[in-house]
Write an enzyme that holds these catalytic residues in place. Structure first.
Site, PDB file in Angstrom:
ATOM      1  CG  HIS A  19     -31.322 -27.063  53.863  1.00 35.62           C
ATOM      2  ND1 HIS A  19     -30.157 -27.718  52.945  1.00 35.62           N
ATOM      3  CD2 HIS A  19     -30.679 -25.466  53.403  1.00 35.62           C
ATOM      4  CE1 HIS A  19     -29.493 -26.991  51.955  1.00 35.62           C
ATOM      5  NE2 HIS A  19     -29.524 -25.412  52.662  1.00 35.62           N
ATOM      6  CG  HIS A  21     -31.888 -20.751  53.799  1.00 31.78           C
ATOM      7  ND1 HIS A  21     -30.359 -20.787  54.654  1.00 31.78           N
ATOM      8  CD2 HIS A  21     -31.332 -22.120  53.163  1.00 31.78           C
ATOM      9  CE1 HIS A  21     -29.937 -21.809  54.360  1.00 31.78           C
ATOM     10  NE2 HIS A  21     -30.243 -21.779  53.878  1.00 31.78           N
ATOM     11  CD  GLU A 202     -24.387 -25.027  48.415  1.00 27.81           C
ATOM     12  OE1 GLU A 202     -23.887 -24.283  49.539  1.00 27.81           O
ATOM     13  OE2 GLU A 202     -25.121 -24.719  47.472  1.00 27.81           O
ATOM     14  CG  ASP A 280     -30.386 -24.463  50.045  1.00 32.26           C
ATOM     15  OD1 ASP A 280     -30.506 -23.668  50.463  1.00 32.26           O
ATOM     16  OD2 ASP A 280     -29.775 -24.897  49.016  1.00 32.26           O
ATOM     17  CG  ASP A 281     -32.110 -19.942  48.895  1.00 38.25           C
ATOM     18  OD1 ASP A 281     -32.316 -19.546  50.873  1.00 38.25           O
ATOM     19  OD2 ASP A 281     -30.823 -20.134  49.210  1.00 38.25           O
TER      20      ASP A 281
HETATM   21 ZN   LIG Z   1     -28.873 -23.276  52.067  1.00 41.32          ZN
END
Ligand SMILES: [Zn+2]
Length: 329
Positions: A19, A21, A202, A280-281
């Protein structure tokens, strides 16, 4: 506190990142470098000033910065460099395989074509394998708060290159954009042979997890922490062997929880759900995957527990079984 030897031991664990990005790995240094390379005017001129923007206050100010900075990505070389910068960091954190989201609709909106984006990212993956010994692939991510028609369009553009993709996913705002909106897009993705993953639970409710399973046939749920609110949903994830891709530092940064101890990770694990740790980010949320493992160690997860989560991340990947065994061995 996590000491240096624990930190090194956690980084040495072979793991998969599921996961992530790629646009969320754009560090302020690279953003400024690409802005200069491409003659893109940003409202911030110095590194310090731009770094201060990364201390955003809420989801909206994060998204504003995120989309604004994506405008510095113009050429295939930019996407290659972005990918390589991520893979170098990930390899240092023990990532051996990464399944990486990218947002084609945003780049198309910035006037790029899909081949520019994909060619650059794939070249980055090829070089990353060569330089850092890290494997991986791309998951086309649909921006759920753009019109569904735009999702259908981008998937048809990508259809001739389906073999260059691992799967399809979703990102951006969850509440108000339920999985059901994208049922037909995911049917088409499955026809193209793509794996299906979807975020749910989420900020949205456990019911969105059920929708993502029933209507999108998601093989993994991204985030999914609110699945723990509903015992039936939790049981179903365990019984159907649907892994969650959790992102602790992201959850804290975006205030899904105030304290990492409030994340129901142990509850989910004890109920038999496969939980994986991801970033994630990471340029925006306070750390790459190694920092996410460390954050869990800080709230009391033992080395053995984290080792088990690392092994589960490899099992939860879309790698062929033989490759999983090789990494686990
Ligand atoms: Zn995400």
């Amino acid at each position: 506190m996590v000491d240096e030897s624990m930190r090194a031991a956690l980084r040495a664990l072979p793991k998969a990142e599921l996961h992530l990005h790629i646009e969320g790995t754009l560090e302020p240094e690279l953003a400024l470098e690409l802005a200069e390379r491409n003659g893109v005017m940003l409202p911030w001129t110095s590194l310090d000033e731009l770094k201060r923007q990364y201390a955003f206050e809420n989801l909206q100010s994060f998204l504003d910065l995120y989309y604004q900075l994506m405008a510095v990505l113009k050429t295939a070389d930019d996407f290659r460099d972005l990918m390589l910068a991520y893979l170098k960091r990930a390899a240092a954190d023990g990532v051996r395989h990464a399944e990486i989201f990218f947002d084609p609709q945003v780049h198309l909106g910035n006037g790029l074509d899909l081949d520019t984006v994909m060619d650059g990212l794939l070249e980055g993956l090829r070089l990353g394998r060569e330089r850092y010994g890290i494997g991986g692939g791309l998951i086309l991510c649909i921006v759920r708060d753009l019109p569904v028609e735009s999702a259908r369009h981008v998937l048809e553009l990508a259809a001739p290159r389906a073999a260059d993709l691992i799967g399809i996913g979703l990102d951006s705002a969850e509440v108000g954009y339920p999985p059901s909106l994208f049922a037909d897009v995911f049917v088409r993705a499955r026809e193209l042979g793509l794996h299906c993953v979807a975020p749910a639970g989420e900020e949205g409710p456990a019911a969105y997890v059920t929708e993502a399973l029933d209507l999108l046939h998601a093989e993994r749920i991204d985030h999914g922490v609110h699945a723990a609110d509903d015992p039936a949903v939790t049981r179903r994830l365990a019984e159907e062997h649907i892994p969650l891709t959790c992102c602790p530092l992201s959850n804290r940064r975006l205030q899904v929880v105030h304290d990492l101890r409030d994340l129901p990770l142990r509850k989910l694990i004890e109920a038999g759900v496969t939980v994986t740790v991801n970033s994630d980010d990471p340029a925006y949320f306070g750390g790459y995957i190694g920092a996410n493992y460390e954050a869990l160690a800080e709230i009391g997860f033992t080395y053995d527990e984290l080792k088990a989560l690392a092994a589960d991340s490899i099992r939860a990947s879309f790698l062929p079984e033989a490759d999983k065994r090789a990494l686990l061995g």
